[in-house]
Design a protein around this motif. Structure first.
Motif, PDB file in Angstrom:
ATOM      1  N   ARG A 113      20.564  -0.060   6.092  1.00 33.24           N
ATOM      2  CA  ARG A 113      19.888  -0.442   7.141  1.00 33.24           C
ATOM      3  C   ARG A 113      18.511   0.324   7.495  1.00 33.24           C
ATOM      4  O   ARG A 113      18.727   1.539   6.810  1.00 33.24           O
ATOM      5  CB  ARG A 113      20.725   0.143   8.332  1.00 33.24           C
ATOM      6  N   THR A 114      17.285  -0.353   7.785  1.00 33.96           N
ATOM      7  CA  THR A 114      16.382   0.526   7.795  1.00 33.96           C
ATOM      8  C   THR A 114      15.319  -0.025   8.873  1.00 33.96           C
ATOM      9  O   THR A 114      15.302  -1.178   9.310  1.00 33.96           O
ATOM     10  CB  THR A 114      15.420   0.559   6.547  1.00 33.96           C
ATOM     11  N   MET A 115      14.485   0.941   9.452  1.00 29.28           N
ATOM     12  CA  MET A 115      13.694   0.397  10.586  1.00 29.28           C
ATOM     13  C   MET A 115      12.462   1.271  10.622  1.00 29.28           C
ATOM     14  O   MET A 115      12.765   2.558  10.323  1.00 29.28           O
ATOM     15  CB  MET A 115      14.536   0.362  12.016  1.00 29.28           C
ATOM     16  N   LEU A 116      11.400   0.542  10.596  1.00 26.85           N
ATOM     17  CA  LEU A 116       9.873   1.493  10.709  1.00 26.85           C
ATOM     18  C   LEU A 116      10.001   1.948  11.897  1.00 26.85           C
ATOM     19  O   LEU A 116      10.477   1.611  13.110  1.00 26.85           O
ATOM     20  CB  LEU A 116       8.807   0.484  10.577  1.00 26.85           C
ATOM     21  N   HIS A 117       9.313   3.291  12.066  1.00 25.40           N
ATOM     22  CA  HIS A 117       9.124   3.775  13.322  1.00 25.40           C
ATOM     23  C   HIS A 117       8.413   3.073  14.361  1.00 25.40           C
ATOM     24  O   HIS A 117       7.248   2.568  13.913  1.00 25.40           O
ATOM     25  CB  HIS A 117       8.537   5.279  13.087  1.00 25.40           C
ATOM     26  N   GLY A 118       8.749   2.989  15.480  1.00 28.58           N
ATOM     27  CA  GLY A 118       7.837   2.138  16.648  1.00 28.58           C
ATOM     28  C   GLY A 118       8.238   0.559  16.392  1.00 28.58           C
ATOM     29  O   GLY A 118       7.963  -0.041  17.301  1.00 28.58           O
ATOM     30  N   ALA A 119       9.174   0.206  15.419  1.00 28.62           N
ATOM     31  CA  ALA A 119       9.254  -1.199  15.536  1.00 28.62           C
ATOM     32  C   ALA A 119      10.633  -1.547  16.631  1.00 28.62           C
ATOM     33  O   ALA A 119      11.422  -0.251  16.853  1.00 28.62           O
ATOM     34  CB  ALA A 119      10.179  -1.491  13.961  1.00 28.62           C
ATOM     35  N   SER A 120      10.787  -2.573  17.001  1.00 23.86           N
ATOM     36  CA  SER A 120      11.732  -2.951  17.735  1.00 23.86           C
ATOM     37  C   SER A 120      13.075  -3.314  17.263  1.00 23.86           C
ATOM     38  O   SER A 120      14.203  -3.296  17.847  1.00 23.86           O
ATOM     39  CB  SER A 120      11.478  -4.023  19.025  1.00 23.86           C
ATOM     40  N   ILE A 121      12.912  -3.793  16.020  1.00 20.44           N
ATOM     41  CA  ILE A 121      14.298  -4.183  15.389  1.00 20.44           C
ATOM     42  C   ILE A 121      14.045  -3.891  13.912  1.00 20.44           C
ATOM     43  O   ILE A 121      13.067  -3.979  13.300  1.00 20.44           O
ATOM     44  CB  ILE A 121      14.616  -5.820  15.571  1.00 20.44           C
TER      45      ILE A 121
END
Ligand code: ADP
Ligand code: MG
Length: 630
Positions: A113-121
Motif C-alpha cells: 500500500r502506498t500513497m503520495l503525501h497530499g493525495a486523496s487516495i
C-alpha cells in the motif's frame, strides 16, 4: 542437430537474479529500509513474524508512490535514482540498481500500500512471484507499507536453506544495528512476533550506539574527530582497557553507508598495537565523509565493498586521528612485553621475577589447589589467598582457580579424541600425545625451566630446547579440565546472596534464550525482569565471587560467533571461553614451581601440541640447530 538454446522465462530469470540481492530475510529488510530512507522517511517500523520467514513488513512515512510508479517499481531495473551511468559517481541515495523490489517480488508474496503525501487516495498492489495479481485504489496513510510474505515460497531449494529462526533473527538484528547506525535521524522500530525488540528515537550518534548496544558500551567510547580536504572523520573508539576478546563491535561507514573495508579496519587496529594483547580487539564506530566522486560503490551487488581513490592518504589520516584520541585520553601502553627495544630479562630467579611485575601477588599460585578435594567448599579462602589484581576489568583471570585437579585421571580419552577429531577437520591432523612423547614431550627433569619475557617457558627436551607459549599451554590444560567436569556433571550450583542484574541487547537476549537450557545444566539460574534484563539467582560454585553478568555475556559472545547452540558444541565453546579467560596471561611472571606444574599438566592433556582452536602450543629448537651456532 536441432537448436538447443532457449530464452528463460522472465519469472525464472528474475528468481535467479534475485539470488544475488536477496539471500535471507535480513537482506529484504536492508533493501526495504534503505528504500524508505531514500524516500525521505524519518519514521520506519519493521514488523516480523517467525524471524521473517512468514512476514516482513516495512512501514514508512516517506514520499509514497503514484499508481504508475508503484507498478513500475517492481520491474527489473526500475529506479528513480539514477538516469545515466554518470550519476553513479555522484550517488547520494542508498539504492541505485533498481533491482531490489523486482528481486523481492520474484521470490515472495507481496501486499503493498502506498500513497503520495497530499493525495486523496492511495493504491494497493498484490504481487505473487513477480506476477501482479491486482492493483486497486485504496485509502492509505501517506508513505509506503510493504508486506513480504512467505519468502522463497516458490523457491523450495532456497527456503530449505533458511537457518533456524534464532539464527535468522540474529542476522536480522545485526542488519538492523547497521541500518540504525547510519540513520540516526530516523525513528526505527523493530517488532518480532508481537514483541518490540527496538524502539529507537532519533538521537546523536553516541546515544544511538548506547541505545543499540547498551549504556556500558556507550560509556567506554572516546571521540575521534578530524577534518581534512580529502576526508572528514568522526566517530568513536573504545579505550584499550575495554577491548574485547570476542565479538568486538566494529563499524566503518562512508557517506552514510556501511562498508566492509579490511584495509581501514587494519589501520584502526594498528593504533592499538602495543596497548592490547593480540587476542583482544577494540570497539569502533567510524564515519568517513568524502566527496562521492572519489569512491566507487558499484563494485559489489550488496554494495558493502567500496573502492576509494585516496586509500593510502585516508589510511594515514585515520591512523593519526585514532592515535591522537588514544593519546589524549591517556591510553598509555599497558603491555610492554612486545616492545622491541625492551631489555630481555630471562627470569632465572622466581623471586626476582615477582619483583619485576608490579601486578603480581606473591601468594598467587594457579596450581595451589592440586591437593584439594574436588567440589571443595572452601573456595572463598582459595579466592582470597590467590586473588591477583590484574587491572583489566574484563579479565576473568583465575576465575575458576578453585577447580580441584584430578591429576591421576587427567586425560579423559573420550573428550580427548573428540577434540582431536574436531581439530583434525579444521587444521589437519594433530599429533596425539603418544607420538608427541617420542618427539619431544617426554618427562622433563625437575627444576629445569626458565621463563623468557614473561611469556615463554623454556625447558630442555630430548631433541633440543622446547619453547612453550605459557598462555596457550594453560588454555589447553584448563579446557580439558572443564570438559571433563562437564562430562562428569560436577558443576555445582550455588544460590547467589545478592542477585546480580544483567542487561542485554535484543540480539544477546535472543541468543540467551536459545542457550538457557544448557546454562541451567551448568548451574546458572536466571529470572527474567523484562526489557532484556535478567536477574542471576544462582551460578556454578566454580565461579562464585565473580561477575555472573560478565561470564554470561562472554558465553553469549562465543555462541553468537559460531552461530551454534547444540549441546556438545555449546559445552566445547563454554569450556573454551572459560579457559581463555582464565588462563595465565602472557606477560605474567611465573615461579619455577608454577612453570613445572604447567609443563607437566600440559603433557598429561589430551593434545598438548595444540590449543582447542588448533594453535601451536610449543616448538622445539633442534639440538643440531643449537650445535650449528658454535
Ligand atoms: P532502487 O532503490 O535501486 O532504485 P528498488 O527496486 O529498491 O531500486 O526500488 C525501485 C524504485 O521504487 C525506487 O527507485 C523508488 O523510486 C521506488 N520506491 C521503492 N521503495 C519506496 C518507498 N518505500 N517509498 C517510495 N518509493 C519507493
Ligand atoms: Mg532500493
Amino acid at each position: 542437430m536441432s537448436d538447443i538454446i532457449r530464452l528463460l522465462p522472465d519469472s525464472v530469470a528474475n528468481q535467479i537474479a534475485a539470488g544475488e540481492v536477496i539471500q535471507r530475510p535480513a537482506s529484504v529488510i536492508k533493501e526495504l529500509v534503505e528504500n524508505s530512507i531514500d524516500a525521505g522517511a524519518d519514521n520506519v517500523t519493521i514488523v516480523l513474524k517467525d524471524a521473517g520467514r512468514t512476514l516482513i513488513q516495512v512501514i514508512d512515512n516517506g514520499s509514497g508512490m503514484s499508481d504508475t510508479d508503484a507498478r513500475l517499481a517492481f520491474e527489473r531495473h526500475a529506479t528513480s535514482k539514477i538516469k545515466s551511468a554518470d550519476d553513479l559517481f555522484t550517488l547520494r541515495t542508498m539504492g541505485f540498481r533498481g533491482e531490489a523490489l523486482a528481486s523481492i517480488a520474484a521470490i515472495a508474496q507481496l501486499d503493498v500500500r502506498t500513497m503520495l503525501h497530499g493525495a486523496s487516495i492511495g493504491t494497493r498492489l498484490i504481487i505473487n512471484g513477480s506476477k501482479v495479481e491486482s492493483q486497486n485504489p485504496e485509502a492509505a496513510a501517506p508513505g509506503t507499507n510493504i508486506m513480504v510474505k512467505n519468502i522463497f515460497y516458490n523457491v523450495p531449494a532456497r527456503r530449505k536453506f533458511l537457518k533456524k529462526d534464532s539464527v535468522e533473527l540474529s542476522n536480522i538484528l545485526r542488519e538492523f544495528e547497521r541500518l540504525a547506525l547510519v540513520n540516526i535521524n530516523t525513528d526505527l522500530t523493530l517488532i518480532h512476533n508481537d514483541t518490540t525488540l527496538h524502539a529507537l528515537r532519533r538521537a546523536s550518534f553516541k546515544q544511538r550506539i548506547g541505545d543499540l548496544f547498551g549504556k556500558s558500551v556507550e560509556k567506554q567510547l572516546i571521540p575521534v574527530e578530524t577534518d581534512t580536504s580529502i576526508v572528514r572523520i568522526s566517530g568513536f573508539v573504545s579505550l584499550p582497557e575495554n577491548a574485547r576478546k570476542r565479538n568486538a563491535l566494529q563499524y566503518l561507514m562512508v557517506n552514510g553507508r556501511n562498508m566492509l573495508h579490511p584495509y581501514f579496519r587494519k589501520a584502526i587496529l594498528q593504533c592499538y598495537d602495543r596497548l592490547i594483547t593480540p587476542e583482544e580487539q577494540p570497539n569502533f564506530f567510524i564515519n568517513l565523509q568524502v566527496d562521492p566522486e572519489t569512491i566507487d560503490v558499484n563494485i559489489h551487488p550488496t554494495k558493502n565493498e567500496i573502492k576509494f581513490e585516496n586509500e593510502q592518504a585516508i589510511w594515514q589520516i585515520l591512523t593519526a586521528a585514532v592515535k591522537d584520541s588514544l593519546g589524549r585520553f591517556n591510553a598509555a601502553p599497558a603491555i610492554d612485553f612486545d616492545v622491541e627495544d625492551a631489555p630481555e630479562i630471562p627470569v632465572f630467579n622466581p623471586t626476582e621475577g615477582i619483583k619485576l611485575n608490579e601486578e603480581l601477588d606473591p601468594s598467587y599460585n594457579p596450581f595451589a589447589t592440586a591437593d584439594k578435594p574436588r567440589r571443595s567448599d572452601d573456595s572463598p579462602a582459595v579466592f582470597r589467598s590467590s586473588r591477583i589484581n590484574s587491572g583489566a576489568p574484563t579479565d576473568w583471570e583465575k576465575l575458576y582457580d578453585d577447580f580441584s585437579r584430578k591429576r591421576d585421571e587427567a586425560i579423559d580419552e573420550v573428550v580427548g579424541s573428540r577434540i582431536n577429531d574436531e581439530i583434525a577437520v579444521q587444521h589437519g591432523p594433530v599429533p596425539s600425545f603418544a607420538n608427541m612423547a617420542d618427539d619431544s614431550g617426554e618427562a622433563l627433569p625437575a627444576a629445569s625451566t626458565m621463563q623468557l619475557k614473561n611469556t615463554y617457558i623454556l625447558t630442555p627436551s630430548r631433541k633440543g630446547l622446547m619453547v612453550i607459549d605459557q598462555y596457550r599451554a594453560h588454555v589447553r590444560i584448563l579446557y580439558d579440565r572443564y570438559m571433563s567436569m562437564i562430562d562428569e556433571k560436577s558443576f555445582v550450583a550455588q544460590q547467589v546472596m545478592f542477585p546480580e542484574m544483567i542487561q542485554l541487547s535484543a540480539a544477546q537476549n535472543v541468543t540467551l534464550e536459545t542457550i538457557m537450557p544448557y546454562l541451567e545444566k551448568l548451574g546458572f539460574t536466571l529470572s527474567p525482569l523484562g526489557d532484556n534484563s535478567w536477574s542471576i539467582l544462582s551460578m556454578p560454585t566454580v565461579v562464585s565471587g565473580k561477575s555472573g553478568a560478565e561470564i554470561i555475556t562472554g558465553i553469549i559472545s562465543v555462541v553468537e560467533e559460531t552461530g551454534e547452540d547444540i549441546a556438545s558444541s555449546f559445552y566445547r565453546q563454554v569450556s573454551l571461553s572459560m579457559a581463555r579467560s582464565n588462563a595465565i596471561h602472557r606477560g605474567r611472571a611465573l615461579t619455577s614451581a608454577e612453570m613445572e606444574t604447567l609443563v607437566s599438566d600440559l603433557f598429561k592433556s589430551s593434545a598438548p601440541a595444540r590449543t582447542p582452536e588448533g594453535k601451536q602450543v610449543f616448538s622445539v629448537i633442534d639440538i643440531e640447530n643449537i650445535n650449528s651456532l658454535f
